[in-house]
Scaffold this motif. Structure first.
Motif, PDB file in Angstrom:
ATOM      1  N   THR A  26      -4.487   1.046  -2.996  1.00  0.00           N
ATOM      2  CA  THR A  26      -5.157   0.631  -1.763  1.00  0.00           C
ATOM      3  C   THR A  26      -5.841   1.824  -1.112  1.00  0.00           C
ATOM      4  OG1 THR A  26      -3.427  -1.028  -1.472  1.00  0.00           O
ATOM      5  CG2 THR A  26      -4.809  -0.543   0.439  1.00  0.00           C
ATOM      6  N   ILE A  63      -8.677  -7.444   3.085  1.00  0.00           N
ATOM      7  CA  ILE A  63      -8.129  -7.181   4.412  1.00  0.00           C
ATOM      8  C   ILE A  63      -6.629  -7.002   4.228  1.00  0.00           C
ATOM      9  CG2 ILE A  63      -7.678  -8.123   6.704  1.00  0.00           C
ATOM     10  CD1 ILE A  63     -10.548  -7.320   6.362  1.00  0.00           C
ATOM     11  N   TYR A  80       0.820  -1.213   0.000  1.00  0.00           N
ATOM     12  CA  TYR A  80       0.000   0.000   0.000  1.00  0.00           C
ATOM     13  C   TYR A  80       0.856   1.266   0.000  1.00  0.00           C
ATOM     14  CZ  TYR A  80       0.531  -0.297   5.154  1.00  0.00           C
ATOM     15  OH  TYR A  80       1.005  -0.400   6.447  1.00  0.00           O
ATOM     16  N   THR A 126      -1.230  -4.662   8.459  1.00  0.00           N
ATOM     17  CA  THR A 126      -0.331  -3.511   8.461  1.00  0.00           C
ATOM     18  C   THR A 126       0.735  -3.572   9.542  1.00  0.00           C
ATOM     19  OG1 THR A 126      -1.850  -2.280   9.883  1.00  0.00           O
ATOM     20  CG2 THR A 126      -2.098  -1.989   7.482  1.00  0.00           C
ATOM     21  N   PHE A 184      -7.945   2.754   2.044  1.00  0.00           N
ATOM     22  CA  PHE A 184      -8.405   2.347   3.373  1.00  0.00           C
ATOM     23  C   PHE A 184      -9.702   3.052   3.778  1.00  0.00           C
ATOM     24  CE2 PHE A 184      -3.823   1.304   3.765  1.00  0.00           C
ATOM     25  CZ  PHE A 184      -3.944  -0.024   4.159  1.00  0.00           C
ATOM     26  N   ARG A 185     -10.146   4.020   2.999  1.00  0.00           N
ATOM     27  CA  ARG A 185     -11.364   4.766   3.329  1.00  0.00           C
ATOM     28  C   ARG A 185     -12.532   4.410   2.421  1.00  0.00           C
ATOM     29  NH1 ARG A 185      -9.984  11.012   4.174  1.00  0.00           N
ATOM     30  NH2 ARG A 185     -12.036  10.852   5.179  1.00  0.00           N
ATOM     31  N   ARG A 204      -2.075  -6.952  12.941  1.00  0.00           N
ATOM     32  CA  ARG A 204      -3.109  -5.915  12.995  1.00  0.00           C
ATOM     33  C   ARG A 204      -3.497  -5.596  11.555  1.00  0.00           C
ATOM     34  NH1 ARG A 204      -2.044  -0.628  16.471  1.00  0.00           N
ATOM     35  NH2 ARG A 204      -2.334  -2.221  18.109  1.00  0.00           N
ATOM     36  N   SER A 205      -4.772  -5.660  11.266  1.00  0.00           N
ATOM     37  CA  SER A 205      -5.235  -5.583   9.874  1.00  0.00           C
ATOM     38  C   SER A 205      -6.352  -4.556   9.729  1.00  0.00           C
ATOM     39  CB  SER A 205      -5.740  -6.957   9.414  1.00  0.00           C
ATOM     40  OG  SER A 205      -4.737  -7.945   9.574  1.00  0.00           O
ATOM     41  N   THR A 206      -6.515  -4.074   8.495  1.00  0.00           N
ATOM     42  CA  THR A 206      -7.502  -3.043   8.194  1.00  0.00           C
ATOM     43  C   THR A 206      -8.208  -3.385   6.886  1.00  0.00           C
ATOM     44  OG1 THR A 206      -6.059  -1.389   9.236  1.00  0.00           O
ATOM     45  CG2 THR A 206      -7.839  -0.565   7.835  1.00  0.00           C
ATOM     46  N   PRO A 207      -9.542  -3.251   6.817  1.00  0.00           N
ATOM     47  CA  PRO A 207     -10.243  -3.436   5.538  1.00  0.00           C
ATOM     48  C   PRO A 207      -9.837  -2.344   4.551  1.00  0.00           C
ATOM     49  CG  PRO A 207     -11.780  -3.482   7.392  1.00  0.00           C
ATOM     50  CD  PRO A 207     -10.479  -2.970   7.921  1.00  0.00           C
ATOM     51  N   ALA A 208      -9.837  -2.679   3.276  1.00  0.00           N
ATOM     52  CA  ALA A 208      -9.470  -1.705   2.246  1.00  0.00           C
ATOM     53  C   ALA A 208     -10.045  -2.134   0.908  1.00  0.00           C
ATOM     54  CB  ALA A 208      -7.952  -1.568   2.137  1.00  0.00           C
TER      55      ALA A 208
END
Length: 309
Positions: A274, A284, A155, A287, A276-277, A253-257
């Motif tokens: 990528t 997923i 990303y 990060t 993230f918003r 630790r992960s974030t949807p994107a």
């Protein structure tokens, strides 16, 4: 013990070999199949390496099938400058005696997922050509896979070009089709995997593994150093992180994107764009890695494998 059943699509490759070792060494993992793709080196080499690793490590009942030699479109690219001409750096394994599966990689992936819907995790740690071809042949692969995890993308910035990571750059069209399919992709990309470096302290722990450490793990883990990086911190075990994500997601630790793949850019082909918003995430993106926990887990499994080897 809850078992994790796994298909590993790979292009061995230094870190692919280390990823296969982790999957084999973890008693909670059942490797259902290993499929190969051209990538780090040519398909003949990645397939030979997979066959030799199967026998050297001892997962001899696992089918190995060969897949695509090159991308869906465009030129064939490899990373032999990183992995060595044969793919495993300085490591030379005994020749394999057991044959390939009679099926090609795409057929084997489809057959296994069709027969075990919702039960097998699909992990792709090379270019995504085989996965795209499987989706073209049978779109329900996206529903049948329990999860789909890749090592690929970034990303921020790439490692093959300023924009693109190698596995995506090697077949941007395939990656674009895979991210557009009807499933959630877990993108274990460079921003995460570069946290998993083999430092001097980690190398010392690897050397405690005995013959497996000195003959396989350390040579694979330390073969390459970036000649352009004056602050080189050690080789990253990129593909190992994808296996670890499936078995130990608590280390991440992960974030949807929303991830889309650039296929047309002159300077940005293979870029994983990528967002993230995005209100419509399709992925997923891990990060942050618990580095100490990761290495404790990996080396504990490697140690068990070394004792049994």
């Amino acid at each position: 013990m809850n078992l994790t059943r796994m298909i590993i699509d790979c292009d061995p490759g230094l870190d692919d070999a280390l990823a296969l070792l982790l999957a084999h060494a973890d008693p909670s993992v059942v490797i259902e199949a290993v499929t190969t793709v051209g990538g780090n080196v040519a398909l003949a080499d990645t397939t030979r390496n997979a066959l030799e690793l199967r026998e050297y490590l001892g997962f001899t009942d696992v089918p190995v099938a060969a897949g695509a030699a090159g991308p869906l479109e465009g030129e064939v690219r490899n990373a032999a400058e990183v992995h060595g001409s044969g793919g495993l750096g300085s490591v030379v394994l005994p020749a394999a005696a057991l044959p390939l599966d009679e099926r090609d990689a795409v057929t084997l992936i489809i057959d296994l997922l069709r027969s075990n819907p919702g039960e097998i995790d699909l992990v792709a740690i090379g270019p995504l050509t085989n996965i795209a071809l499987a989706l073209r042949a049978e779109p329900r692969v996206a529903q049948w896979a329990k999860s789909f995890v890749i090592m690929g993308g970034s990303y921020t910035r790439g490692n093959t070009t300023p924009a693109a990571e190698f596995n995506i750059y090697a077949d941007p069209a395939a990656a674009a089709e895979v991210f557009a399919a009807d499933w959630q992709v877990v993108m274990v990309g460079l921003d995460l995997t570069l946290q998993a470096r083999v430092t001097g302290a980690i190398k010392d722990r690897m050397l405690e593994l005995g013959t497996l450490g000195s003959e396989l793990v350390v040579p694979l883990s330390t073969f390459w150093a970036d000649p352009l990086d004056p602050d080189w911190g050690g080789q990253a075990v990129h593909d190992v992180c994808a296996i670890a994500y499936v078995t130990h997601p608590e280390l991440f630790r992960s974030t949807p994107a929303r991830v889309d793949v650039e296929t047309q850019g002159v300077f940005t082909a293979g870029m994983t764009v990528t967002n993230f918003r995005s209100p419509n995430p399709n992925a997923i993106v891990p990060t942050e890695l618990d580095v100490d926990g990761f290495w404790d887990m990996v080396l504990a499994h490697y140690s068990a494998a070394a004792q049994a080897h």
